[in-house]
Design a protein around this motif. Sequence first.
Motif, mmCIF file in Angstrom:
data_model
loop_
_atom_site.group_PDB
_atom_site.id
_atom_site.type_symbol
_atom_site.label_atom_id
_atom_site.label_comp_id
_atom_site.label_asym_id
_atom_site.label_seq_id
_atom_site.Cartn_x
_atom_site.Cartn_y
_atom_site.Cartn_z
ATOM 1 N N THR A 12 0.598 -1.308 -0.289
ATOM 2 C CA THR A 12 -0.070 0.268 -0.063
ATOM 3 C C THR A 12 0.938 1.553 0.540
ATOM 4 O OG1 THR A 12 -1.863 -1.409 1.434
ATOM 5 C CG2 THR A 12 -1.804 1.554 1.504
ATOM 6 N N LEU A 13 2.067 1.019 0.772
ATOM 7 C CA LEU A 13 2.973 2.383 0.522
ATOM 8 C C LEU A 13 3.725 2.868 -0.345
ATOM 9 C CD1 LEU A 13 3.474 2.029 4.633
ATOM 10 C CD2 LEU A 13 1.754 3.251 4.150
ATOM 11 N N ALA A 14 4.348 1.681 -0.848
ATOM 12 C CA ALA A 14 5.394 1.708 -1.631
ATOM 13 C C ALA A 14 5.464 2.318 -2.529
ATOM 14 C CB ALA A 14 6.114 0.172 -1.607
ATOM 15 N N THR A 15 5.519 3.255 -3.324
ATOM 16 C CA THR A 15 6.908 3.268 -4.641
ATOM 17 C C THR A 15 4.550 3.198 -5.299
ATOM 18 O OG1 THR A 15 7.058 1.145 -5.327
ATOM 19 C CG2 THR A 15 8.597 2.855 -4.387
ATOM 20 N N ALA A 16 3.564 3.954 -4.909
ATOM 21 C CA ALA A 16 2.331 3.786 -5.357
ATOM 22 C C ALA A 16 2.155 3.070 -5.506
ATOM 23 C CB ALA A 16 2.528 5.043 -6.357
ATOM 24 N N ALA A 17 3.076 1.721 -5.116
ATOM 25 C CA ALA A 17 2.130 0.194 -5.498
ATOM 26 C C ALA A 17 0.553 0.024 -5.732
ATOM 27 C CB ALA A 17 2.484 -1.049 -4.678
ATOM 28 N N LEU A 18 -0.234 -0.328 -6.660
ATOM 29 C CA LEU A 18 -1.727 -0.130 -7.618
ATOM 30 C C LEU A 18 -1.352 -1.933 -7.055
ATOM 31 C CD1 LEU A 18 -1.633 1.790 -10.412
ATOM 32 C CD2 LEU A 18 -1.452 2.276 -8.536
ATOM 33 N N LEU A 19 -0.552 -2.556 -7.510
ATOM 34 C CA LEU A 19 -0.514 -3.799 -7.619
ATOM 35 C C LEU A 19 1.217 -4.720 -7.496
ATOM 36 C CD1 LEU A 19 -2.852 -4.937 -10.520
ATOM 37 C CD2 LEU A 19 -3.765 -5.588 -7.827
ATOM 38 N N GLU A 232 -5.382 19.158 -17.367
ATOM 39 C CA GLU A 232 -6.671 18.818 -16.532
ATOM 40 C C GLU A 232 -5.746 18.168 -15.823
ATOM 41 O OE1 GLU A 232 -9.477 17.062 -18.566
ATOM 42 O OE2 GLU A 232 -8.766 15.236 -17.844
ATOM 43 N N ILE A 233 -5.979 17.931 -14.492
ATOM 44 C CA ILE A 233 -5.838 17.420 -13.475
ATOM 45 C C ILE A 233 -7.057 16.246 -12.829
ATOM 46 C CG2 ILE A 233 -5.424 17.300 -10.753
ATOM 47 C CD1 ILE A 233 -4.262 20.482 -11.010
ATOM 48 N N ARG A 234 -6.170 15.064 -13.046
ATOM 49 C CA ARG A 234 -6.688 13.623 -11.991
ATOM 50 C C ARG A 234 -5.790 13.433 -10.930
ATOM 51 N NH1 ARG A 234 -10.997 11.673 -15.769
ATOM 52 N NH2 ARG A 234 -11.196 13.278 -17.323
ATOM 53 N N ALA A 235 -6.782 13.411 -9.966
ATOM 54 C CA ALA A 235 -5.373 13.383 -9.015
ATOM 55 C C ALA A 235 -6.228 11.393 -7.797
ATOM 56 C CB ALA A 235 -5.717 14.132 -7.739
ATOM 57 N N VAL A 236 -5.228 11.297 -7.479
ATOM 58 C CA VAL A 236 -5.987 9.407 -6.874
ATOM 59 C C VAL A 236 -5.518 9.576 -5.297
ATOM 60 C CG1 VAL A 236 -6.449 7.499 -6.924
ATOM 61 C CG2 VAL A 236 -5.845 8.871 -8.840
ATOM 62 N N ALA A 237 -6.915 9.235 -4.375
ATOM 63 C CA ALA A 237 -6.472 9.192 -2.820
ATOM 64 C C ALA A 237 -5.477 10.554 -2.345
ATOM 65 C CB ALA A 237 -6.585 7.859 -2.867
ATOM 66 N N LEU A 355 -11.136 14.194 -9.579
ATOM 67 C CA LEU A 355 -10.712 13.719 -7.933
ATOM 68 C C LEU A 355 -11.262 12.242 -7.643
ATOM 69 C CD1 LEU A 355 -10.691 16.670 -5.912
ATOM 70 C CD2 LEU A 355 -8.832 15.782 -6.775
ATOM 71 N N TYR A 356 -10.335 11.006 -7.571
ATOM 72 C CA TYR A 356 -10.680 9.674 -7.262
ATOM 73 C C TYR A 356 -10.526 9.296 -5.654
ATOM 74 C CZ TYR A 356 -10.688 10.122 -12.655
ATOM 75 O OH TYR A 356 -10.556 10.271 -13.737
ATOM 76 N N SER A 357 -11.313 9.036 -5.776
ATOM 77 C CA SER A 357 -11.668 8.621 -4.529
ATOM 78 C C SER A 357 -12.194 6.444 -3.853
ATOM 79 C CB SER A 357 -11.699 8.703 -2.979
ATOM 80 O OG SER A 357 -13.526 9.216 -3.084
ATOM 81 N N GLY A 358 -11.743 6.229 -3.103
ATOM 82 C CA GLY A 358 -12.280 4.837 -2.113
ATOM 83 C C GLY A 358 -13.241 4.856 -0.852
ATOM 84 N N THR A 359 -14.291 4.234 -1.022
ATOM 85 C CA THR A 359 -15.303 4.006 0.442
ATOM 86 C C THR A 359 -14.516 3.504 1.137
ATOM 87 O OG1 THR A 359 -16.314 2.047 -0.346
ATOM 88 C CG2 THR A 359 -17.416 4.587 -0.614
ATOM 89 N N LYS A 360 -13.107 2.364 1.033
ATOM 90 C CA LYS A 360 -12.527 1.768 1.760
ATOM 91 C C LYS A 360 -11.412 2.134 2.375
ATOM 92 C CE LYS A 360 -16.037 -2.521 1.880
ATOM 93 N NZ LYS A 360 -16.173 -4.014 1.968
ATOM 94 N N GLY A 389 -16.402 3.118 -5.640
ATOM 95 C CA GLY A 389 -17.159 2.411 -4.708
ATOM 96 C C GLY A 389 -15.885 1.529 -3.832
ATOM 97 N N ALA A 390 -16.491 0.120 -3.199
ATOM 98 C CA ALA A 390 -15.862 -0.094 -2.048
ATOM 99 C C ALA A 390 -14.712 -1.088 -2.427
ATOM 100 C CB ALA A 390 -17.223 -1.337 -1.352
ATOM 101 N N VAL A 391 -13.770 0.000 -2.450
ATOM 102 C CA VAL A 391 -11.863 -0.618 -2.470
ATOM 103 C C VAL A 391 -10.571 0.206 -1.771
ATOM 104 C CG1 VAL A 391 -12.343 -1.714 -4.948
ATOM 105 C CG2 VAL A 391 -11.505 1.072 -4.775
ATOM 106 N N ASP A 392 -10.035 -0.486 -1.757
ATOM 107 C CA ASP A 392 -9.247 0.254 0.044
ATOM 108 C C ASP A 392 -8.433 1.564 -1.082
ATOM 109 O OD1 ASP A 392 -7.288 -1.487 -1.625
ATOM 110 O OD2 ASP A 392 -7.032 -3.190 -0.343
ATOM 111 N N HIS A 393 -7.133 1.613 -0.350
ATOM 112 C CA HIS A 393 -6.518 2.692 -1.196
ATOM 113 C C HIS A 393 -5.943 1.758 -2.094
ATOM 114 C CE1 HIS A 393 -4.501 5.896 -0.937
ATOM 115 N NE2 HIS A 393 -2.752 6.109 -0.208
ATOM 116 N N PHE A 394 -4.993 1.618 -2.352
ATOM 117 C CA PHE A 394 -4.452 0.584 -3.675
ATOM 118 C C PHE A 394 -5.466 0.162 -4.853
ATOM 119 C CE2 PHE A 394 -4.300 -3.026 -1.764
ATOM 120 C CZ PHE A 394 -4.328 -4.264 -2.454
ATOM 121 N N GLY A 395 -6.277 -0.084 -4.131
ATOM 122 C CA GLY A 395 -7.976 -0.669 -5.064
ATOM 123 C C GLY A 395 -8.161 0.385 -5.675
ATOM 124 N N THR A 396 -8.177 1.620 -4.919
ATOM 125 C CA THR A 396 -8.545 3.212 -6.012
ATOM 126 C C THR A 396 -7.857 3.273 -7.068
ATOM 127 O OG1 THR A 396 -9.314 4.075 -3.662
ATOM 128 C CG2 THR A 396 -9.311 5.323 -5.399
#
Length: 412
Positions: A12-19, A232-237, A355-360, A389-396
Amino acid sequence: MTSRLIKTVAATLATAALLTFPLSAFGAVHQPTLSEAAVSSVHAPRGALVSAVPIAQLTAAQLDAAAADFPGTPRASYGVTAYRLIYRTVDTLGRPTTASGIVVLPDGRRGALTVAEYLHGTNATKAYAASVDDTSTDRLVTALFAGQGLVGVAPDYVGLGLGPGRHPYIDTKTETSASADLLLATRTFAARHGVALKRDVLVTGFSQGGRASLAFGRALSRGEVGPFRLGEIRAVAGPYDLLGEELPAAFDGRVLPPTATFYLGYFVTAWNRTVGLYDDPREAFQAPYASTVDGLFDGSHTDEEVVASLPDSPEKLFTPEFAAKLQHPSGRFLRALRAADQVCRDWTPRVPVHLYSGTKDTDVVASNTDSCAESLHQRGADVTVHSMGAVDHFGTAFTAYPEIIRAYARRA
């Protein structure tokens, strides 16, 4: 702490690890050298290019294979080549220094191209930066933009990658200057490959990079980055509201306690150098951490090592008095937090902001996004909030970036 939890926190923390998955296609072409890492001069201007070396090359088919776990990512139209740039910038005191970052060019494209600049999330390890880590997901995301015909640009930030010194975590000034100066260096570098950069820059970022995207967008909108302007700006979490949302969440359980401990340890030790929060580590940290915590965040330790060396809650890391200071800031600390939170409050974007966010999300709570959107709305900005939706930090990020790549591909 279980190894599973360590891996979860680190991912979750390292280098914006999406997966976390192998990116074997990103074979290293060139390894960093001491001469690259040590270059410094007080004479060259900000944004001057020091060096550029190729670090990876992928075909369009290899890009598509690497992106298979990002459902909805458009198929690549181009193969890409990634380069590590070292360039001139400034540190927290405005003194000359160097920083590293990557530029990814679409193979075979020439002429005027649009830049998509990607700003990464929390990373406490120099070697995990996109310019040196062959398995970096940040490198992949930047390459996916280039595969659509854009020029992908991603700074490591000051003090990460091959940059000297320590990273001033959550430091708006150097997040902005490193992003701006890499863009200027990219202009010089791209011209050598027959590529001119279009004026309007597409900005995106995840987590720490989400808030940095707002700050960098602000600088572009104010004409502070040479000829470039904000497209344009598209910022995530992003943790846009440190004072009102993220710090309270770190203590009330909305941020998972082990994760909060990592973030706060990094934040407090970094801000002690830039803002001044304590004179003696024993004022802030309990034993035995008072003698070790600052060294954990010197850039040489992996996130896994840091997490394993910290307690599992902020209450066990900080003295009661300092924990109270974090929850009820005053004086210089309060002023610094208010200044940092201006990324959504003291300017009005004249271009769309998404702006993008996840509920979990239990790393950066979604209320940060709501707070930022409301502040920008009040100033008349065109802001759209995308709940993934119902996704966590890296899931967002996992669900948002296919949409962002597709949207920016239409601007290529």
